[in-house]
Design a protein around this motif. Structure first.
Motif, short mmCIF file in Angstrom:
data_model
loop_
_atom_site.label_atom_id
_atom_site.label_comp_id
_atom_site.label_asym_id
_atom_site.label_seq_id
_atom_site.Cartn_x
_atom_site.Cartn_y
_atom_site.Cartn_z
N THR A 253 -22.54 13.51 32.82
CA THR A 253 -21.89 13.83 34.10
C THR A 253 -21.89 15.32 34.43
N GLY A 254 -22.12 16.17 33.44
CA GLY A 254 -22.02 17.61 33.67
C GLY A 254 -20.61 18.14 33.56
N PHE A 255 -19.62 17.24 33.28
CA PHE A 255 -18.24 17.72 33.18
C PHE A 255 -17.93 18.20 31.77
N THR A 256 -17.41 19.43 31.68
CA THR A 256 -16.92 19.95 30.40
C THR A 256 -15.59 19.26 30.08
N PRO A 257 -15.06 19.42 28.87
CA PRO A 257 -13.75 18.83 28.56
C PRO A 257 -12.63 19.38 29.46
N ASP A 258 -12.85 20.52 30.10
CA ASP A 258 -11.86 21.04 31.05
C ASP A 258 -12.18 20.62 32.48
N TYR A 259 -13.20 19.80 32.63
CA TYR A 259 -13.62 19.32 33.95
C TYR A 259 -14.05 20.42 34.89
N ASP A 260 -14.62 21.47 34.30
CA ASP A 260 -15.51 22.34 35.07
C ASP A 260 -16.84 21.59 35.06
N VAL A 270 -28.74 18.16 32.94
CA VAL A 270 -27.83 17.01 33.04
C VAL A 270 -28.44 15.93 33.93
N ALA A 271 -29.09 16.35 35.03
CA ALA A 271 -29.73 15.36 35.91
C ALA A 271 -30.77 14.55 35.13
N ASN A 272 -31.45 15.20 34.18
CA ASN A 272 -32.42 14.47 33.34
C ASN A 272 -31.73 13.58 32.33
N ALA B 141 -21.97 9.82 39.32
CA ALA B 141 -22.19 10.19 40.72
C ALA B 141 -21.29 11.36 41.12
N LEU B 142 -20.03 11.33 40.65
CA LEU B 142 -19.13 12.45 40.94
C LEU B 142 -19.66 13.73 40.29
N GLY B 143 -20.07 13.61 39.04
CA GLY B 143 -20.59 14.78 38.33
C GLY B 143 -21.83 15.31 39.03
N GLY B 144 -22.68 14.40 39.49
CA GLY B 144 -23.91 14.82 40.18
C GLY B 144 -23.59 15.59 41.45
N ALA B 145 -22.56 15.14 42.17
CA ALA B 145 -22.19 15.81 43.42
C ALA B 145 -21.63 17.21 43.12
N CYS B 146 -20.79 17.32 42.10
CA CYS B 146 -20.25 18.64 41.72
C CYS B 146 -21.39 19.56 41.29
N GLY B 147 -22.27 19.01 40.43
CA GLY B 147 -23.35 19.81 39.85
C GLY B 147 -24.35 20.28 40.89
N ALA B 148 -24.65 19.44 41.88
CA ALA B 148 -25.65 19.80 42.88
C ALA B 148 -25.22 21.06 43.62
N CYS B 149 -23.93 21.14 43.93
CA CYS B 149 -23.43 22.31 44.65
C CYS B 149 -23.35 23.52 43.72
N HIS B 150 -22.87 23.29 42.51
CA HIS B 150 -22.75 24.41 41.57
C HIS B 150 -24.12 24.99 41.19
N LYS B 151 -25.11 24.10 41.09
CA LYS B 151 -26.45 24.56 40.74
C LYS B 151 -26.98 25.51 41.81
N ALA B 152 -26.78 25.12 43.05
CA ALA B 152 -27.37 25.89 44.15
C ALA B 152 -26.52 27.10 44.54
N TYR B 153 -25.20 26.96 44.46
CA TYR B 153 -24.35 27.95 45.14
C TYR B 153 -23.34 28.68 44.27
N ARG B 154 -23.35 28.42 42.95
CA ARG B 154 -22.41 29.16 42.09
C ARG B 154 -23.20 30.06 41.16
N ALA B 155 -22.85 31.33 41.17
CA ALA B 155 -23.53 32.30 40.30
C ALA B 155 -23.09 32.10 38.85
N PRO B 156 -23.95 32.50 37.88
CA PRO B 156 -23.55 32.34 36.48
C PRO B 156 -22.32 33.19 36.15
#
Lengths: 295, 158
Positions: A253-260, A270-272, B141-156
């Motif tokens: 899911t890409g969620f860390t244990p802190d849900y970042d 993660v998509a892969n 699906a929720l994770g994918g939606a969060c990640g799609a935005c973070h990938k494109a628009y959040r700096a490291p």
């Protein structure tokens, strides 16, 4: 006079040795004898290998990730590398390649016309892949769309622009043994295969030396981000205290244990990994617990 | 005499300082307020996702009512009007934030990604109360939606 002759002789020998050392070393011609590709298994290899993360166009999402037109830029201390077109287009992509060509590229870093590839292409990890997986991947890649975008030339300075010199680099750094060499359970060994071979985790998560070789004593212990900003984290047990369930859930899911949530290139990973099975994600998590801890 | 001079000098300094603060940061203050609100919203996402995610990975037992409530919170949060959350000049070039300026270069795509999250949250709210497997099935699906935005628009993180 005699000494001069010796010196000339030694120089010639050194040059010949260097030339021999730097020669491309493809697989034996019959390496794939008896192997047939399976498209369904090939898709799993494609997802685990992360091909789309680098070879799809910048910003591609969903189905567009399957158009392997290339073009993404990868900065490094040696120059900027551009992922090539590996779509099924016979001219601009690799539609004309046989399975043997793909195996030589992925597992030896050698092109069909016998040139070295730069190790921005992680053949340093793929060298540990099973030949059957490469043959399956070859079958799957043929089913993906063709795209006629031309590949870009890499922007690399002297002396790294001399491809032949990569033969010496390979002699120094290209190894096919496992990094985590301990006795592993079946699950951990599967995780090791996914992490050290196909998933090529170490290529970003391990630091590199002056010539760009991975520092194996600090395997997965984190590294500067080659893009120049931030760091890629230490994921050895010395720094990452997530449970196996936490790691497996993160890879899905890409969620860390802190849900970042994962961003940057890790969101691609993660998509892969989301496409793989629960068992495979658990296996990678189990493997990470067996990596030597580095503080 | 000396005392009144000190007071006068103090007052001059105070006025000058206030003037500088106002001059440099009227816009920044609004941007920083928006950034605070964005972080608060992200925290609320994480708080509600946390319950669903912990249930999904077996860290806490599944509870239909609690899952349903968390999912509805997520859906409500994702549907809040965001028009004041992303003012021009609230990116990483202007204030302390990881919001890339690409957001304002491609606001249509940014908005589309926010819509994707709204859809994923609504889909979770549809099923969260019906069983653990449904929750597990929607986390990706929720994770994918969060990640799609973070990938494109959040700096490291730096």
């Amino acid at each position: 006079m005699r000494i001069l002759r010796w010196i000339v002789g030694l120089a010639v020998l050194a040059a010949l040795a260097g030339w021999g050392l730097s020669a491309p070393r493809p697989l034996p011609d019959d390496a794939l004898a008896g192997l047939d590709g399976d498209v369904t298994r090939g898709k799993a290899v494609f997802d685990a290998g992360g091909c789309a993360s680098c070879h799809s166009a910048e910003g591609a999402e969903g189905a567009a990730r399957l158009v392997l037109s290339g073009g993404r830029a990868f900065a490094s201390p040696f120059g900027t590398f551009y992922a090539p077109n590996i779509s099924s287009d016979p001219e601009r992509g690799i539609g004309g390649w046989g399975a043997q060509d793909l195996a030589n590229a992925m597992m030896r870093g050698v092109s069909p016309d016998g040139a070295h590839y730069y190790p921005a292409f992680p053949y340093t990890s793929y060298i540990r892949a099973n030949l059957q997986d490469v043959v399956d991947l070859h079958a799957y890649l043929a089913t993906l769309p063709a795209d006629a975008t031309p590949s870009l030339a890499h922007d690399v300075g002297f002396p790294f622009n001399i491809r032949r010199s990569l033969g010496v680099w390979k002699w120094l750094y290209l190894r096919d043994d496992w990094i985590v060499a301990a006795e592993l359970t079946g699950e951990e060994a599967r995780g090791r295969y996914l992490a050290e071979a196909l998933g090529h985790c170490g290529e970003c998560h391990s630091p590199r030396g002056a010539l760009g070789g991975l520092v194996k004593a600090r395997w997965l212990a984190g590294a500067p981000n080659p893009s120049g900003r931030g760091t890629i984290p230490n994921i050895t047990p010395g720094a990452l205290d997530w449970s196996v369930a936490d790691i497996a859930a993160y890879l899905e899911t890409g969620f860390t244990p802190d849900y970042d949530s994962a961003g940057g290139h890790m969101a691609e990973v993660v998509a892969n990994f989301a496409q793989l099975t629960d068992a495979d994600r658990q296996a990678v998590a189990a493997y990470l617990k067996r990596v030597a801890p580095v503080e | 005499m000396k005392q009144s001079f000190t007071i006068l000098a103090g007052a001059v300094v105070a006025v000058a300082m206030a003037g500088t603060v106002i001059a440099q940061s009227d816009g920044d203050k609004a941007a920083e307020a928006a950034q605070d609100a964005r972080e608060a919203q992200m925290d609320l996402y994480a708080f509600n996702l946390g319950l669903l995610g912990d249930m999904a990975k077996g860290a806490v037992p599944y509870d239909a009512a609690a899952a349903q409530a968390a999912a509805e919170n997520l859906a409500a949060l994702s549907a809040l009007d965001q028009s004041r959350l992303w003012p021009e000049g609230s990116g990483e070039m202007s204030i302390e934030t990881r919001a890339k300026v690409d957001i304002w270069d491609d606001m249509d795509d940014f908005t589309a990604k926010a819509d994707d999250l709204m859809k994923a949250a609504a889909a979770m709210a549809e099923v969260a109360g019906t069983g653990l497997e449904a929750v597990q099935g929607q986390m990706g699906a929720l994770g994918g939606a969060c990640g799609a935005c973070h990938k494109a628009y959040r700096a490291p993180e730096s």
